[in-house]
Design an enzyme around this catalytic site. Sequence first.
Site, PDB file in Angstrom:
ATOM      1  N   CYS A 185       0.852  -1.187   0.000  1.00 12.51           N
ATOM      2  CA  CYS A 185       0.000   0.000   0.000  1.00 12.51           C
ATOM      3  C   CYS A 185       0.887   1.236   0.000  1.00 12.51           C
ATOM      4  CB  CYS A 185      -0.893  -0.004   1.235  1.00 12.51           C
ATOM      5  SG  CYS A 185      -1.785   1.539   1.435  1.00 12.51           S
ATOM      6  N   CYS A 241      -0.160   6.332   7.019  1.00 13.57           N
ATOM      7  CA  CYS A 241      -1.556   6.167   7.447  1.00 13.57           C
ATOM      8  C   CYS A 241      -1.605   5.432   8.781  1.00 13.57           C
ATOM      9  CB  CYS A 241      -2.300   5.382   6.381  1.00 13.57           C
ATOM     10  SG  CYS A 241      -3.950   4.861   6.847  1.00 13.57           S
ATOM     11  N   CYS A 301      -3.551   0.580   8.976  1.00 12.68           N
ATOM     12  CA  CYS A 301      -2.922  -0.748   9.065  1.00 12.68           C
ATOM     13  C   CYS A 301      -1.604  -0.658   9.830  1.00 12.68           C
ATOM     14  CB  CYS A 301      -2.602  -1.280   7.670  1.00 12.68           C
ATOM     15  SG  CYS A 301      -4.054  -1.562   6.657  1.00 12.68           S
ATOM     16  N   GLN A 308     -21.211  -5.592  12.691  1.00 16.00           N
ATOM     17  CA  GLN A 308     -19.857  -6.143  12.555  1.00 16.00           C
ATOM     18  C   GLN A 308     -19.235  -5.693  11.243  1.00 16.00           C
ATOM     19  OE1 GLN A 308     -18.150  -7.792  14.773  1.00 16.00           O
ATOM     20  NE2 GLN A 308     -19.713  -8.356  16.268  1.00 16.00           N
ATOM     21  N   TYR A 314     -25.426  -6.468  25.343  1.00 17.31           N
ATOM     22  CA  TYR A 314     -24.715  -5.659  24.335  1.00 17.31           C
ATOM     23  C   TYR A 314     -25.060  -6.211  22.947  1.00 17.31           C
ATOM     24  CZ  TYR A 314     -21.947  -4.437  28.476  1.00 17.31           C
ATOM     25  OH  TYR A 314     -21.540  -4.054  29.731  1.00 17.31           O
ATOM     26  N   GLU A 341     -29.461  -3.629  24.927  1.00 15.84           N
ATOM     27  CA  GLU A 341     -28.580  -2.734  24.170  1.00 15.84           C
ATOM     28  C   GLU A 341     -28.915  -1.288  24.548  1.00 15.84           C
ATOM     29  OE1 GLU A 341     -26.100  -2.597  21.651  1.00 15.84           O
ATOM     30  OE2 GLU A 341     -26.551  -0.451  21.656  1.00 15.84           O
ATOM     31  N   ASP A 351     -21.103  -9.166  24.803  1.00 15.72           N
ATOM     32  CA  ASP A 351     -20.228  -8.682  23.720  1.00 15.72           C
ATOM     33  C   ASP A 351     -19.972  -7.190  23.946  1.00 15.72           C
ATOM     34  OD1 ASP A 351     -18.879  -8.174  21.381  1.00 15.72           O
ATOM     35  OD2 ASP A 351     -20.570  -8.578  20.046  1.00 15.72           O
ATOM     36  N   CYS A 373     -13.480  -7.624  22.197  1.00 17.55           N
ATOM     37  CA  CYS A 373     -12.584  -6.986  21.217  1.00 17.55           C
ATOM     38  C   CYS A 373     -11.330  -6.454  21.902  1.00 17.55           C
ATOM     39  CB  CYS A 373     -13.324  -5.882  20.459  1.00 17.55           C
ATOM     40  SG  CYS A 373     -14.134  -4.714  21.524  1.00 17.55           S
TER      41      CYS A 373
HETATM   42  N1  SAH Z   1     -23.356  -8.046  19.711  1.00 15.72           N
HETATM   43  C1  SAH Z   1     -23.510  -7.044  18.696  1.00 15.72           C
HETATM   44  C2  SAH Z   1     -22.950  -5.676  19.076  1.00 15.72           C
HETATM   45  C3  SAH Z   1     -21.594  -5.665  19.717  1.00 15.72           C
HETATM   46  S1  SAH Z   1     -20.816  -4.081  19.853  1.00 15.72           S
HETATM   47  C4  SAH Z   1     -22.948  -7.537  17.378  1.00 15.72           C
HETATM   48  O1  SAH Z   1     -22.244  -8.537  17.331  1.00 15.72           O
HETATM   49  O2  SAH Z   1     -23.261  -6.935  16.344  1.00 15.72           O
HETATM   50  C5  SAH Z   1     -21.209  -3.585  21.462  1.00 15.72           C
HETATM   51  C6  SAH Z   1     -22.579  -3.007  21.617  1.00 15.72           C
HETATM   52  O3  SAH Z   1     -22.729  -2.616  22.978  1.00 15.72           O
HETATM   53  C7  SAH Z   1     -22.858  -1.771  20.782  1.00 15.72           C
HETATM   54  O4  SAH Z   1     -24.033  -1.962  20.046  1.00 15.72           O
HETATM   55  C8  SAH Z   1     -23.036  -0.651  21.822  1.00 15.72           C
HETATM   56  O5  SAH Z   1     -23.998   0.306  21.437  1.00 15.72           O
HETATM   57  C9  SAH Z   1     -23.506  -1.426  23.029  1.00 15.72           C
HETATM   58  N2  SAH Z   1     -23.264  -0.819  24.352  1.00 15.72           N
HETATM   59  C10 SAH Z   1     -22.237  -0.015  24.724  1.00 15.72           C
HETATM   60  N3  SAH Z   1     -22.320   0.276  26.035  1.00 15.72           N
HETATM   61  C11 SAH Z   1     -23.418  -0.363  26.516  1.00 15.72           C
HETATM   62  C12 SAH Z   1     -24.018  -0.461  27.805  1.00 15.72           C
HETATM   63  N4  SAH Z   1     -23.512   0.172  28.864  1.00 15.72           N
HETATM   64  N5  SAH Z   1     -25.128  -1.214  27.930  1.00 15.72           N
HETATM   65  C13 SAH Z   1     -25.659  -1.871  26.865  1.00 15.72           C
HETATM   66  N6  SAH Z   1     -25.129  -1.811  25.617  1.00 15.72           N
HETATM   67  C14 SAH Z   1     -24.025  -1.067  25.440  1.00 15.72           C
END
Ligand code: SAH
Length: 458
Positions: A73, A79, A82, A285, A314, A335, A383, A410
Amino acid sequence: MALKKNDIIRIEITGMTSEGSGVGRYDGMAVFVASSAIGDIINARIIKTSKTYAIGKIEEIITAAPARTQPDCPVFKSCGGCVYRHISYAEELNIKRRRVTDAITRIGGLSDELVGEIIGADETDHYRNKAQLPVGIDSGGRYTAGFYAYHSYRIIDCESCALQPAVFSDICAVFREWCKLFSPIPYNETSNKGLLRHLYIRYGEASGEIMVCLVINGDKIDGEQELANMLSKRIKGFKSLIINSNTKKTNVILGEKCRTVYGSDYITDILCGLRFRISPLSFYQVNRTQAERLYSIAAEYAQLTDRDTLIDLYCGTGTIGLTMAKRVKKLIGVEIIPQAIENAEENAALNGIKNAEFICGDAANAALRLKQRGEKPTVIIVDPPRKGLNSELIDTIASLSPNRLVYVSCDCATLARDLKLFAEKGYSTLKITPVDMFPRTAHVECVAVMKKAETGEA
Ligand code: SAH
């Protein structure tokens, strides 16, 4: 002798930081060198020093690490996107797995044998279905949309980013033409003045649907309708143009208010065979193919049956839980973003799923309320964002007493911290699988499974 700026030193790179920078030692001091590889022997020019560490830049590679490759790249060095385009993908996967193993053993106090093989991607380029590009004007008066240079607000124009699908470059080209016609004033991060902040693009890889969103420091921008016309004539799959207002002095990209200029308020994509509506403010995602792999490992770990009540904390637009809903008695998703919860409810209906309930709120509060109303989940999936779970939520989850807990993470450092806290509550980790959702960047995702101690082996 203490290191000074502009000193040139010879060092061997022996490790990697979590941000993907190489590390070597000089006189006992750590020296960080971007774009270096483990095994490199280099002459490094010192660009910054402190009492405990120094930052260097490659002046000359004396012996190249065996895993080195030619970066493919043109803006790799400048940048900030990456960090691993100069080593083989196999080496990148080794580094990522080692990072997870280090966190799990050092922070989590767990055995490295729990960490399984890393799931690499078949396609390491063009995988991103989302771009959020800051907009600027370069010294020649040309509009730029691209990426911030490493640790800076300088915009590196990206005509064709290797991580993005080709259509994003076509959209950027239309966008630049439109900028020339309407001369919007780009936003300045330092002075908080100017109108146009980001060009935000989303792409449903399986559906082909495209959403373009302008993030502006105001409510309106000249030429909105014209941009919609230009995009609909030239971009196949273009479904939606949205204005997002963000008038705050913040490095958070999106504001709370969205207005649809053209088409629908959302795009639809297909994930694990289900259809999902995604609004601009909802999480989705970024690497769809790897997300399907991640979810299938989560499903395998969850070992669901039609007797199970599953809580998906989440949940975003409901993706993880909804892809498992048909296997369980009941699904409850939680969420914090209201638009994501609206999407989750629509997504349940869109896929004929009737056993799902979605709650908008903070995960810790909602989990407490679920406990108070007497829910008895058998499986909980979490998550969370990078900061992981707070200790109150860990307490509540443990008191809800599910048999199995699946943790999608993550950030392996906060995952490791939380696995340790769960161990103190009687949940032992059975396995952790790293999944490479973001090839070429420093990020690595993990999915871990825990089991309540007294239930014994399944
Ligand atoms: N499981 C989903 C989203 C994961 S990302 C997927 O795989 O697509 C994490 C998510 O947590 C986001 O949507 C974000 O808005 C939410 N989030 C962040 N802080 C939070 C909280 N305190 N309580 C509930 N959800 C939350």
